[in-house]
Write a protein that holds these residues in place. Sequence first.
Motif, PDB file in Angstrom:
ATOM      1  N   ALA A   1      44.209  27.936  18.692  1.00  0.00           N
ATOM      2  CA  ALA A   1      44.982  26.718  18.390  1.00  0.00           C
ATOM      3  C   ALA A   1      46.406  27.024  17.951  1.00  0.00           C
ATOM      4  CB  ALA A   1      44.268  25.904  17.307  1.00  0.00           C
ATOM      5  N   GLU A   2      46.613  28.184  17.284  1.00  0.00           N
ATOM      6  CA  GLU A   2      47.950  28.498  16.787  1.00  0.00           C
ATOM      7  C   GLU A   2      48.943  28.724  17.921  1.00  0.00           C
ATOM      8  OE1 GLU A   2      49.897  31.192  13.203  1.00  0.00           O
ATOM      9  OE2 GLU A   2      48.217  31.973  14.360  1.00  0.00           O
TER      10      GLU A   2
ATOM     11  N   SER B   1      40.657  20.769   6.654  1.00  0.00           N
ATOM     12  CA  SER B   1      39.685  19.685   6.789  1.00  0.00           C
ATOM     13  C   SER B   1      38.339  20.191   7.303  1.00  0.00           C
ATOM     14  CB  SER B   1      40.242  18.610   7.737  1.00  0.00           C
ATOM     15  OG  SER B   1      41.434  18.057   7.234  1.00  0.00           O
ATOM     16  N   ILE B   2      38.360  21.129   8.241  1.00  0.00           N
ATOM     17  CA  ILE B   2      37.097  21.676   8.752  1.00  0.00           C
ATOM     18  C   ILE B   2      36.355  22.427   7.647  1.00  0.00           C
ATOM     19  CG2 ILE B   2      36.119  23.395  10.319  1.00  0.00           C
ATOM     20  CD1 ILE B   2      38.141  22.534  12.394  1.00  0.00           C
ATOM     21  N   ILE B   3      37.084  23.231   6.891  1.00  0.00           N
ATOM     22  CA  ILE B   3      36.448  23.945   5.775  1.00  0.00           C
ATOM     23  C   ILE B   3      35.878  22.964   4.765  1.00  0.00           C
ATOM     24  CG2 ILE B   3      36.883  25.508   3.840  1.00  0.00           C
ATOM     25  CD1 ILE B   3      38.963  26.913   5.556  1.00  0.00           C
TER      26      ILE B   3
ATOM     27  N   ILE C   1      50.363  15.101   2.917  1.00  0.00           N
ATOM     28  CA  ILE C   1      50.800  16.288   3.648  1.00  0.00           C
ATOM     29  C   ILE C   1      51.576  15.894   4.901  1.00  0.00           C
ATOM     30  CG2 ILE C   1      50.014  18.333   4.881  1.00  0.00           C
ATOM     31  CD1 ILE C   1      49.741  18.569   1.893  1.00  0.00           C
ATOM     32  N   LEU C   2      51.068  14.929   5.654  1.00  0.00           N
ATOM     33  CA  LEU C   2      51.751  14.524   6.885  1.00  0.00           C
ATOM     34  C   LEU C   2      53.060  13.798   6.597  1.00  0.00           C
ATOM     35  CD1 LEU C   2      48.654  13.350   8.956  1.00  0.00           C
ATOM     36  CD2 LEU C   2      50.062  15.373   9.358  1.00  0.00           C
TER      37      LEU C   2
ATOM     38  N   LEU D   1      49.918  19.882  11.112  1.00  0.00           N
ATOM     39  CA  LEU D   1      48.634  19.478  11.670  1.00  0.00           C
ATOM     40  C   LEU D   1      47.675  20.664  11.759  1.00  0.00           C
ATOM     41  CD1 LEU D   1      49.850  17.114  14.542  1.00  0.00           C
ATOM     42  CD2 LEU D   1      48.640  16.445  12.466  1.00  0.00           C
ATOM     43  N   PHE D   2      48.198  21.824  12.102  1.00  0.00           N
ATOM     44  CA  PHE D   2      47.370  23.024  12.181  1.00  0.00           C
ATOM     45  C   PHE D   2      46.787  23.368  10.813  1.00  0.00           C
ATOM     46  CE2 PHE D   2      47.154  27.754  12.097  1.00  0.00           C
ATOM     47  CZ  PHE D   2      46.099  27.901  12.991  1.00  0.00           C
ATOM     48  N   PHE D   3      47.605  23.259   9.788  1.00  0.00           N
ATOM     49  CA  PHE D   3      47.123  23.496   8.421  1.00  0.00           C
ATOM     50  C   PHE D   3      46.060  22.483   8.029  1.00  0.00           C
ATOM     51  CE2 PHE D   3      47.648  21.992   4.013  1.00  0.00           C
ATOM     52  CZ  PHE D   3      47.182  23.100   3.334  1.00  0.00           C
TER      53      PHE D   3
END
Length: 320
Positions: free
Chosen positions: A313-314, A248-250, A202-203, A241-243
């Motif tokens: 954060a957005e 990742s947290i979920i 992704i990055l 990064l926001f995505f």
Amino acid sequence: MNGLDDTLNLPREKVSQRIALLRGTGTLSGLKWRENLLAYVFLGPSLILFGIFFFYPMIQSVYLSLHSTDLTGRVNGFVGLDNFIYLVKNDFFLHGLKITLYFALLTVPTSILVALLLAALSNGKRKGLTLFQFAYSLPVVLSVGSSSVIWMFLFHPSLGMFNYFLSLLHMSPINWLVDPKWALLSVSLMTVWMNLGFNYIILSSGLRGIPDEIRESAAIDGAGPLRLFVRILLPLLSPTLFFLVIVSIISSFQAFGQINILTHGGPMNSTNVLVFSIYQEAFENFRFGTGSAQALVLFIIIIILTLVQFKWAEKKVHYQ
């Protein structure tokens, strides 16, 4: 109509057919109704799958969380919010929530930072980078079960590679999966490696999406590689990064497979995260009421964390 027919040289039968067709479908409401019907026809299979695998289990979880069950899992009676009150007073559940938060803190920032570093180092068109890009992306093709078995051998106290390297440094071996001090850290290390492939892809895609003109303009202005990355590329990469942070947290709050295979929630419940606790409560102890209550609490926590990220954060995300 006769003059129009003679002018357009159209047969009288075709003109009558076109007039009838326009009268049947020419109204705006009729066209809108047909478009909505066509949309629901295409969405139908997805809606059916969502209903079977998402909406029905969700409704069933809400129903079970308000009832008590016997040893066979059958509903005994309505208990209201007693299952949720039991969770709040239960130290075992609060301990699982604490372990889950700790696990998320260990895995989410580390996996994203490591993937970001590797994506930045392997970004470009130089020779030999393709091999590194393939190696960094490789974990994404392995399942949780396969990855867990591989790392189980690496963590082995006598035959594992990690303790072998420690012996070369004249250090004492570590009981990675047996010692409560090291178990959660060991599972987190394996999870970071397992998530590395997806985060790296992704990055890397996000970095390739940044126009080369921006890099060339910054280089002409005298910006070095570090300044270029921190001041220009990183802000442009903020949507990606926001995505990744949200996903990742979920994913960290839903971790189960590697914990079930490597430690089975132990030792001494040091790796007993919420999802594994739900599995034990519902499918080993057959207390589906409290298990469903835990699942709903976990769902609410994930929703709240996601909304907080979108709220705060957005604001720091720079969309092009």
